[in-house]
Design a protein around this motif. Sequence first.
Motif, PDB file in Angstrom:
ATOM      1  N   ALA A   1       0.830  -1.205   0.000  1.00 46.34           N
ATOM      2  CA  ALA A   1       0.000   0.000   0.000  1.00 46.34           C
ATOM      3  C   ALA A   1       0.865   1.255   0.000  1.00 46.34           C
ATOM      4  CB  ALA A   1      -0.933  -0.006   1.207  1.00 46.34           C
ATOM      5  N   THR A   2       1.957   1.222   0.745  1.00 43.13           N
ATOM      6  CA  THR A   2       2.871   2.364   0.769  1.00 43.13           C
ATOM      7  C   THR A   2       3.474   2.610  -0.603  1.00 43.13           C
ATOM      8  OG1 THR A   2       3.382   2.023   3.093  1.00 43.13           O
ATOM      9  CG2 THR A   2       4.991   3.270   1.813  1.00 43.13           C
ATOM     10  N   HIS A   3       3.841   1.552  -1.290  1.00 42.26           N
ATOM     11  CA  HIS A   3       4.408   1.701  -2.636  1.00 42.26           C
ATOM     12  C   HIS A   3       3.371   2.252  -3.623  1.00 42.26           C
ATOM     13  CE1 HIS A   3       8.391   0.182  -1.918  1.00 42.26           C
ATOM     14  NE2 HIS A   3       7.896  -0.884  -1.314  1.00 42.26           N
ATOM     15  N   LEU A   4       2.135   1.816  -3.499  1.00 39.00           N
ATOM     16  CA  LEU A   4       1.080   2.362  -4.360  1.00 39.00           C
ATOM     17  C   LEU A   4       0.886   3.856  -4.102  1.00 39.00           C
ATOM     18  CD1 LEU A   4      -1.647  -0.441  -4.297  1.00 39.00           C
ATOM     19  CD2 LEU A   4      -0.125   0.155  -6.182  1.00 39.00           C
ATOM     20  N   THR A   5       0.925   4.242  -2.832  1.00 35.50           N
ATOM     21  CA  THR A   5       0.806   5.655  -2.480  1.00 35.50           C
ATOM     22  C   THR A   5       1.983   6.451  -3.022  1.00 35.50           C
ATOM     23  OG1 THR A   5      -0.454   5.093  -0.499  1.00 35.50           O
ATOM     24  CG2 THR A   5       0.552   7.276  -0.562  1.00 35.50           C
ATOM     25  N   ASP A   6       3.186   5.890  -2.909  1.00 34.07           N
ATOM     26  CA  ASP A   6       4.380   6.560  -3.450  1.00 34.07           C
ATOM     27  C   ASP A   6       4.247   6.760  -4.961  1.00 34.07           C
ATOM     28  OD1 ASP A   6       5.482   6.590  -0.920  1.00 34.07           O
ATOM     29  OD2 ASP A   6       6.862   4.922  -1.295  1.00 34.07           O
ATOM     30  N   ALA A   7       3.733   5.738  -5.640  1.00 38.29           N
ATOM     31  CA  ALA A   7       3.548   5.852  -7.089  1.00 38.29           C
ATOM     32  C   ALA A   7       2.522   6.936  -7.421  1.00 38.29           C
ATOM     33  CB  ALA A   7       3.108   4.513  -7.670  1.00 38.29           C
ATOM     34  N   ALA A   8       1.475   7.030  -6.619  1.00 42.88           N
ATOM     35  CA  ALA A   8       0.470   8.073  -6.830  1.00 42.88           C
ATOM     36  C   ALA A   8       1.076   9.460  -6.641  1.00 42.88           C
ATOM     37  CB  ALA A   8      -0.710   7.874  -5.872  1.00 42.88           C
ATOM     38  N   GLU A   9       1.902   9.610  -5.625  1.00 42.30           N
ATOM     39  CA  GLU A   9       2.556  10.898  -5.387  1.00 42.30           C
ATOM     40  C   GLU A   9       3.496  11.245  -6.537  1.00 42.30           C
ATOM     41  OE1 GLU A   9       4.307  10.637  -1.517  1.00 42.30           O
ATOM     42  OE2 GLU A   9       2.364  10.582  -0.529  1.00 42.30           O
ATOM     43  N   TYR A  10       4.188  10.252  -7.068  1.00 42.38           N
ATOM     44  CA  TYR A  10       5.059  10.486  -8.218  1.00 42.38           C
ATOM     45  C   TYR A  10       4.243  10.986  -9.407  1.00 42.38           C
ATOM     46  CZ  TYR A  10       8.012   9.654 -12.246  1.00 42.38           C
ATOM     47  OH  TYR A  10       8.701   9.803 -13.422  1.00 42.38           O
ATOM     48  N   LEU A  11       3.123  10.325  -9.656  1.00 45.71           N
ATOM     49  CA  LEU A  11       2.263  10.752 -10.762  1.00 45.71           C
ATOM     50  C   LEU A  11       1.741  12.168 -10.550  1.00 45.71           C
ATOM     51  CD1 LEU A  11       0.205   7.549 -11.602  1.00 45.71           C
ATOM     52  CD2 LEU A  11       1.864   8.706 -13.064  1.00 45.71           C
ATOM     53  N   ASP A  12       1.441  12.514  -9.311  1.00 48.59           N
ATOM     54  CA  ASP A  12       0.997  13.880  -9.026  1.00 48.59           C
ATOM     55  C   ASP A  12       2.078  14.889  -9.397  1.00 48.59           C
ATOM     56  OD1 ASP A  12      -1.530  13.282  -8.104  1.00 48.59           O
ATOM     57  OD2 ASP A  12      -0.898  13.133  -6.008  1.00 48.59           O
ATOM     58  N   GLY A  13       3.314  14.580  -9.064  1.00 49.23           N
ATOM     59  CA  GLY A  13       4.412  15.474  -9.388  1.00 49.23           C
ATOM     60  C   GLY A  13       4.710  15.526 -10.870  1.00 49.23           C
ATOM     61  N   TYR A  14       4.518  14.428 -11.531  1.00 45.43           N
ATOM     62  CA  TYR A  14       4.803  14.310 -12.958  1.00 45.43           C
ATOM     63  C   TYR A  14       3.700  14.917 -13.814  1.00 45.43           C
ATOM     64  CZ  TYR A  14       5.463  12.052 -17.498  1.00 45.43           C
ATOM     65  OH  TYR A  14       5.625  11.808 -18.828  1.00 45.43           O
ATOM     66  N   SER A  15       2.498  14.847 -13.310  1.00 43.79           N
ATOM     67  CA  SER A  15       1.329  15.151 -14.132  1.00 43.79           C
ATOM     68  C   SER A  15       1.268  16.588 -14.614  1.00 43.79           C
ATOM     69  CB  SER A  15       0.051  14.808 -13.376  1.00 43.79           C
ATOM     70  OG  SER A  15      -0.156  15.711 -12.305  1.00 43.79           O
ATOM     71  N   GLY A  16       1.686  17.529 -13.790  1.00 45.66           N
ATOM     72  CA  GLY A  16       1.535  18.922 -14.171  1.00 45.66           C
ATOM     73  C   GLY A  16       0.084  19.258 -14.496  1.00 45.66           C
ATOM     74  N   GLY A  17      -0.828  18.601 -13.809  1.00 46.67           N
ATOM     75  CA  GLY A  17      -2.242  18.841 -14.042  1.00 46.67           C
ATOM     76  C   GLY A  17      -2.850  17.995 -15.151  1.00 46.67           C
ATOM     77  N   HIS A  18      -2.099  17.072 -15.703  1.00 48.24           N
ATOM     78  CA  HIS A  18      -2.618  16.232 -16.786  1.00 48.24           C
ATOM     79  C   HIS A  18      -3.683  15.285 -16.232  1.00 48.24           C
ATOM     80  CE1 HIS A  18      -2.740  13.334 -20.088  1.00 48.24           C
ATOM     81  NE2 HIS A  18      -2.249  14.316 -20.830  1.00 48.24           N
ATOM     82  N   HIS A  19      -4.837  15.282 -16.866  1.00 49.73           N
ATOM     83  CA  HIS A  19      -5.982  14.523 -16.368  1.00 49.73           C
ATOM     84  C   HIS A  19      -5.684  13.026 -16.253  1.00 49.73           C
ATOM     85  CE1 HIS A  19     -10.072  13.332 -15.595  1.00 49.73           C
ATOM     86  NE2 HIS A  19     -10.029  12.522 -16.622  1.00 49.73           N
ATOM     87  N   MET A  20      -5.016  12.438 -17.244  1.00 49.36           N
ATOM     88  CA  MET A  20      -4.740  11.004 -17.214  1.00 49.36           C
ATOM     89  C   MET A  20      -3.896  10.643 -15.995  1.00 49.36           C
ATOM     90  SD  MET A  20      -2.598   8.506 -19.760  1.00 49.36           S
ATOM     91  CE  MET A  20      -1.119   9.399 -19.405  1.00 49.36           C
ATOM     92  N   ALA A  21      -2.829  11.390 -15.749  1.00 53.72           N
ATOM     93  CA  ALA A  21      -1.963  11.088 -14.615  1.00 53.72           C
ATOM     94  C   ALA A  21      -2.708  11.264 -13.298  1.00 53.72           C
ATOM     95  CB  ALA A  21      -0.716  11.970 -14.650  1.00 53.72           C
ATOM     96  N   GLN A  22      -3.528  12.284 -13.207  1.00 52.05           N
ATOM     97  CA  GLN A  22      -4.308  12.504 -11.992  1.00 52.05           C
ATOM     98  C   GLN A  22      -5.298  11.372 -11.766  1.00 52.05           C
ATOM     99  OE1 GLN A  22      -5.984  16.364 -12.724  1.00 52.05           O
ATOM    100  NE2 GLN A  22      -4.260  17.433 -11.780  1.00 52.05           N
ATOM    101  N   SER A  23      -5.922  10.924 -12.830  1.00 51.52           N
ATOM    102  CA  SER A  23      -6.885   9.832 -12.737  1.00 51.52           C
ATOM    103  C   SER A  23      -6.196   8.543 -12.288  1.00 51.52           C
ATOM    104  CB  SER A  23      -7.562   9.632 -14.093  1.00 51.52           C
ATOM    105  OG  SER A  23      -8.453   8.556 -14.046  1.00 51.52           O
ATOM    106  N   CYS A  24      -5.043   8.268 -12.853  1.00 52.33           N
ATOM    107  CA  CYS A  24      -4.288   7.068 -12.478  1.00 52.33           C
ATOM    108  C   CYS A  24      -3.813   7.157 -11.032  1.00 52.33           C
ATOM    109  CB  CYS A  24      -3.102   6.871 -13.419  1.00 52.33           C
ATOM    110  SG  CYS A  24      -3.596   6.415 -15.097  1.00 52.33           S
ATOM    111  N   ALA A  25      -3.366   8.328 -10.614  1.00 51.76           N
ATOM    112  CA  ALA A  25      -2.925   8.522  -9.233  1.00 51.76           C
ATOM    113  C   ALA A  25      -4.079   8.258  -8.262  1.00 51.76           C
ATOM    114  CB  ALA A  25      -2.370   9.929  -9.044  1.00 51.76           C
ATOM    115  N   GLN A  26      -5.264   8.718  -8.616  1.00 51.86           N
ATOM    116  CA  GLN A  26      -6.428   8.504  -7.765  1.00 51.86           C
ATOM    117  C   GLN A  26      -6.757   7.014  -7.643  1.00 51.86           C
ATOM    118  OE1 GLN A  26      -7.919  10.616  -5.804  1.00 51.86           O
ATOM    119  NE2 GLN A  26      -9.279   9.020  -5.063  1.00 51.86           N
ATOM    120  N   ILE A  27      -6.649   6.296  -8.732  1.00 47.21           N
ATOM    121  CA  ILE A  27      -6.889   4.845  -8.699  1.00 47.21           C
ATOM    122  C   ILE A  27      -5.899   4.175  -7.756  1.00 47.21           C
ATOM    123  CG2 ILE A  27      -6.699   2.721 -10.066  1.00 47.21           C
ATOM    124  CD1 ILE A  27      -7.762   4.435 -12.453  1.00 47.21           C
ATOM    125  N   LEU A  28      -4.631   4.540  -7.851  1.00 47.17           N
ATOM    126  CA  LEU A  28      -3.613   3.946  -6.976  1.00 47.17           C
ATOM    127  C   LEU A  28      -3.901   4.257  -5.513  1.00 47.17           C
ATOM    128  CD1 LEU A  28      -0.394   4.654  -9.066  1.00 47.17           C
ATOM    129  CD2 LEU A  28      -1.636   2.499  -8.850  1.00 47.17           C
TER     130      LEU A  28
END
Length: 76
Positions: free
Chosen positions: A38-65
């Motif tokens: 679960a911690t690794h999934l959360t870390d991946a979500a945080e990475y996507l948040d930083g990477y996304s720059g507001g991109h909807h796909m990355a935000q959506s994937c981060a939310q799923i994680l």
Amino acid sequence: MVTDELTNEIARVLVATQAATVENRARALRPLIAREVATHLTDAAEYLDGYSGGHHMAQSCAQILRERADAIRSAG
């Protein structure tokens, strides 16, 4: 634009499918290992948040994680 929307939906579905698989496997493991997953999934979500720059796909994937990580934590 339709191609971008289709690509985003495919990515979201793939992430959701893989995250569900990880969740199911983590639930079968010992609670300590499941919490680590679960911690690794959360870390991946945080990475996507930083990477996304507001991109909807990355935000959506981060939310799923995050949702899968929360489900693992609540099951343990």
